[in-house]
Design a protein around this motif. Structure first.
Motif, PDB file in Angstrom:
ATOM      1  N   UNK A  63     -14.673  16.377   7.373  1.00 28.09           N
ATOM      2  CA  UNK A  63     -14.252  15.190   6.640  1.00 28.09           C
ATOM      3  C   UNK A  63     -13.549  15.567   5.336  1.00 28.09           C
ATOM      4  N   UNK A  64     -14.040  16.613   4.660  1.00 26.21           N
ATOM      5  CA  UNK A  64     -13.402  16.978   3.400  1.00 26.21           C
ATOM      6  C   UNK A  64     -11.994  17.513   3.613  1.00 26.21           C
ATOM      7  N   UNK A  65     -11.718  18.102   4.779  1.00 23.77           N
ATOM      8  CA  UNK A  65     -10.350  18.514   5.094  1.00 23.77           C
ATOM      9  C   UNK A  65      -9.441  17.297   5.238  1.00 23.77           C
ATOM     10  N   UNK A  66      -9.981  16.222   5.794  1.00 23.49           N
ATOM     11  CA  UNK A  66      -9.195  14.992   5.918  1.00 23.49           C
ATOM     12  C   UNK A  66      -8.932  14.371   4.549  1.00 23.49           C
ATOM     13  N   UNK A  67      -9.961  14.355   3.697  1.00 23.38           N
ATOM     14  CA  UNK A  67      -9.795  13.831   2.340  1.00 23.38           C
ATOM     15  C   UNK A  67      -8.762  14.646   1.565  1.00 23.38           C
ATOM     16  N   UNK A  68      -8.855  15.959   1.697  1.00 22.73           N
ATOM     17  CA  UNK A  68      -7.921  16.853   1.007  1.00 22.73           C
ATOM     18  C   UNK A  68      -6.486  16.585   1.472  1.00 22.73           C
ATOM     19  N   UNK A  69      -6.292  16.520   2.777  1.00 21.84           N
ATOM     20  CA  UNK A  69      -4.950  16.308   3.323  1.00 21.84           C
ATOM     21  C   UNK A  69      -4.388  14.948   2.931  1.00 21.84           C
ATOM     22  N   UNK A  70      -5.223  13.924   2.967  1.00 27.50           N
ATOM     23  CA  UNK A  70      -4.749  12.592   2.573  1.00 27.50           C
ATOM     24  C   UNK A  70      -4.330  12.576   1.107  1.00 27.50           C
ATOM     25  N   UNK A  71      -5.112  13.241   0.249  1.00 33.45           N
ATOM     26  CA  UNK A  71      -4.792  13.275  -1.176  1.00 33.45           C
ATOM     27  C   UNK A  71      -3.503  14.032  -1.443  1.00 33.45           C
ATOM     28  N   UNK A  72      -3.268  15.066  -0.675  1.00 32.90           N
ATOM     29  CA  UNK A  72      -2.124  15.934  -0.921  1.00 32.90           C
ATOM     30  C   UNK A  72      -0.835  15.419  -0.290  1.00 32.90           C
ATOM     31  N   UNK A  73      -0.943  14.669   0.794  1.00 32.69           N
ATOM     32  CA  UNK A  73       0.252  14.201   1.506  1.00 32.69           C
ATOM     33  C   UNK A  73       0.652  12.775   1.123  1.00 32.69           C
ATOM     34  N   UNK A  74      -0.291  11.860   1.096  1.00 34.86           N
ATOM     35  CA  UNK A  74       0.075  10.450   0.957  1.00 34.86           C
ATOM     36  C   UNK A  74       0.515  10.058  -0.453  1.00 34.86           C
ATOM     37  N   UNK A  75       0.110  10.823  -1.463  1.00 30.39           N
ATOM     38  CA  UNK A  75       0.561  10.513  -2.826  1.00 30.39           C
ATOM     39  C   UNK A  75       2.059  10.792  -2.985  1.00 30.39           C
ATOM     40  N   UNK A  76       2.553  11.987  -2.644  1.00 27.10           N
ATOM     41  CA  UNK A  76       4.006  12.190  -2.755  1.00 27.10           C
ATOM     42  C   UNK A  76       4.806  11.332  -1.780  1.00 27.10           C
ATOM     43  N   UNK A  77       4.233  11.040  -0.614  1.00 28.83           N
ATOM     44  CA  UNK A  77       4.931  10.166   0.339  1.00 28.83           C
ATOM     45  C   UNK A  77       5.066   8.757  -0.242  1.00 28.83           C
ATOM     46  N   UNK A  78       4.071   8.346  -1.022  1.00 29.34           N
ATOM     47  CA  UNK A  78       4.120   7.029  -1.649  1.00 29.34           C
ATOM     48  C   UNK A  78       5.107   6.998  -2.813  1.00 29.34           C
ATOM     49  N   UNK A  79       5.250   8.128  -3.497  1.00 31.85           N
ATOM     50  CA  UNK A  79       6.101   8.177  -4.689  1.00 31.85           C
ATOM     51  C   UNK A  79       7.565   8.433  -4.374  1.00 31.85           C
ATOM     52  N   UNK A  80       7.862   9.060  -3.241  1.00 37.16           N
ATOM     53  CA  UNK A  80       9.237   9.446  -2.912  1.00 37.16           C
ATOM     54  C   UNK A  80      10.089   8.238  -2.538  1.00 37.16           C
ATOM     55  N   UNK A  81      11.360   8.311  -2.881  1.00 32.12           N
ATOM     56  CA  UNK A  81      12.291   7.233  -2.519  1.00 32.12           C
ATOM     57  C   UNK A  81      12.516   7.192  -1.017  1.00 32.12           C
ATOM     58  N   UNK A  82      12.496   8.372  -0.375  1.00 34.31           N
ATOM     59  CA  UNK A  82      12.675   8.475   1.072  1.00 34.31           C
ATOM     60  C   UNK A  82      11.692   9.498   1.624  1.00 34.31           C
ATOM     61  N   UNK A  83      11.474   9.457   2.943  1.00 39.18           N
ATOM     62  CA  UNK A  83      10.515  10.357   3.580  1.00 39.18           C
ATOM     63  C   UNK A  83      11.098  11.004   4.837  1.00 39.18           C
ATOM     64  N   UNK A  84      12.396  11.086   4.916  1.00 37.18           N
ATOM     65  CA  UNK A  84      13.013  11.603   6.134  1.00 37.18           C
ATOM     66  C   UNK A  84      12.709  13.058   6.409  1.00 37.18           C
ATOM     67  N   UNK A  85      12.642  13.881   5.359  1.00 29.21           N
ATOM     68  CA  UNK A  85      12.424  15.314   5.537  1.00 29.21           C
ATOM     69  C   UNK A  85      11.275  15.785   4.654  1.00 29.21           C
ATOM     70  N   UNK A  86      10.402  16.605   5.226  1.00 30.69           N
ATOM     71  CA  UNK A  86       9.182  17.043   4.534  1.00 30.69           C
ATOM     72  C   UNK A  86       9.040  18.555   4.687  1.00 30.69           C
TER      73      UNK A  86
END
Length: 305
Positions: A63-86
């Motif tokens: 579960x902590x791996x899921x929490x870590x990944x969500x914290x690390x991925x979804x914040x920049x995805x939320x802040x970026x103007x676009x998400x086409x390339x990662x």
């Protein structure tokens, strides 16, 4: 208590350190010495798989791996103007790629890891592939086995979102400073699309080592990027407070970070609290120094504490 099915050289403690040993009974399924590190695949009595690098847990099916990944991925995805390339630097486990693939507007993901064996585990180890939902085998994902710094230096591509998830520099691996240096962050700035976002994992917030995060913040700012630190407080469950930096080539505000999908654990209410950093940490961030390719700022902080 451990049992071991040995594959590779060296004592058990070189692969699973006493400090990071799983609670309860566990079995070491594989021990593999690679050109980069010593890898152990461990199965716990809870039915979880843990992947160790040089004695310490890198990631697993918890579960902590899921929490870590969500914290690390979804914040920049939320802040970026676009998400086409990662771009995912340190993406061998496939968990970060799994989260990035949840966005329908993502067209291509580049997952980079310095260790071929680690990348292969993310692609073929049954329990890990089930956990990451086969992310590294997805046609949208290109996997590259290369040092993250060398990969960025040799590429002219640009990305909308960049995630950096690598271990901190230490006495054993001081060369990791090149993935935390002002020189590297300047490269990332050049490779970032206008309106793009970067997330950097900054180890844990704690009272003994706040200048570690402070140094990363100062270093990213020195590269000419805007920075917004955030954290995931999991002290009740794990006794830790994970620290991250959100960076961009445009000004950042926590009010402008809005989740674009519904992650499993991350909610809008939790998101607001992630940008509230206790003053006891902020005050000590002033002691931070800039990490370069040549000095050992982060390694020295790590070793001192």
């Amino acid at each position: 208590m451990a049992s071991s099915s040995k594959s590779g050289n060296g004592s058990l403690r070189e692969y699973v350190s006493k400090e990071d040993e799983p609670d309860g009974k566990y079995r070491v399924v594989k021990r593999i010495k690679t050109p980069v590190q010593r890898i152990a695949v461990v199965e716990t009595e809870k039915g979880e798989t843990l992947i160790y690098g040089d004695g310490y847990v890198m990631f697993g099916t918890t579960k902590d791996d899921e929490l870590w990944a969500e914290s690390l991925v979804h914040i920049p995805m939320a802040a970026a103007a676009n998400r086409g390339s990662v771009l995912l630097i340190g993406g061998g486990g496939g968990i970060l790629a799994r989260e990035a693939l949840r966005y329908p507007d993502v067209k291509r993901i580049t997952a980079v890891d310095a260790d071929r064996i680690m990348m292969n585990l993310g692609k073929s180890l049954k329990s890990l592939v089930k956990f990451n939902q086969g992310a590294l085998n997805n046609p949208k994902v290109t996997t590259i086995v290369k040092d993250g710094r060398a990969m960025v230096e040799g590429s002219r591509q640009k990305w909308d979102v960049i995630v950096v998830d690598v271990p901190e520099p230490s006495e054993d691996v001081p060369q990791l400073r090149r993935l935390f240096s002002v020189n590297f962050y300047r490269l990332l700035k050049e490779r970032l699309q206008p309106g793009g976002a970067i997330a950097v994992a900054c180890t844990c917030l704690n009272a003994e080592m706040p200048e570690f995060s402070g140094s990363i913040i100062k270093t990213i700012k020195a590269a000419g990027l805007y920075v917004l630190p955030y954290h995931m407080d999991v002290r009740k469950s794990y006794g830790q407070d994970w620290a991250y930096c959100l960076a961009s080539n445009r000004p950042l505000s926590s009010s402008g970070v809005k989740l674009r999908i519904k992650p499993r654990y991350l909610t809008e209410s939790k998101l607001k609290g992630m940008f509230v950093i206790p003053n006891r940490y902020r005050k000590k961030w002033k002691k931070g120094k800039i990490q370069t390719d040549r000095n050992h700022v982060l390694r020295d902080i790590h070793e001192e504490h």
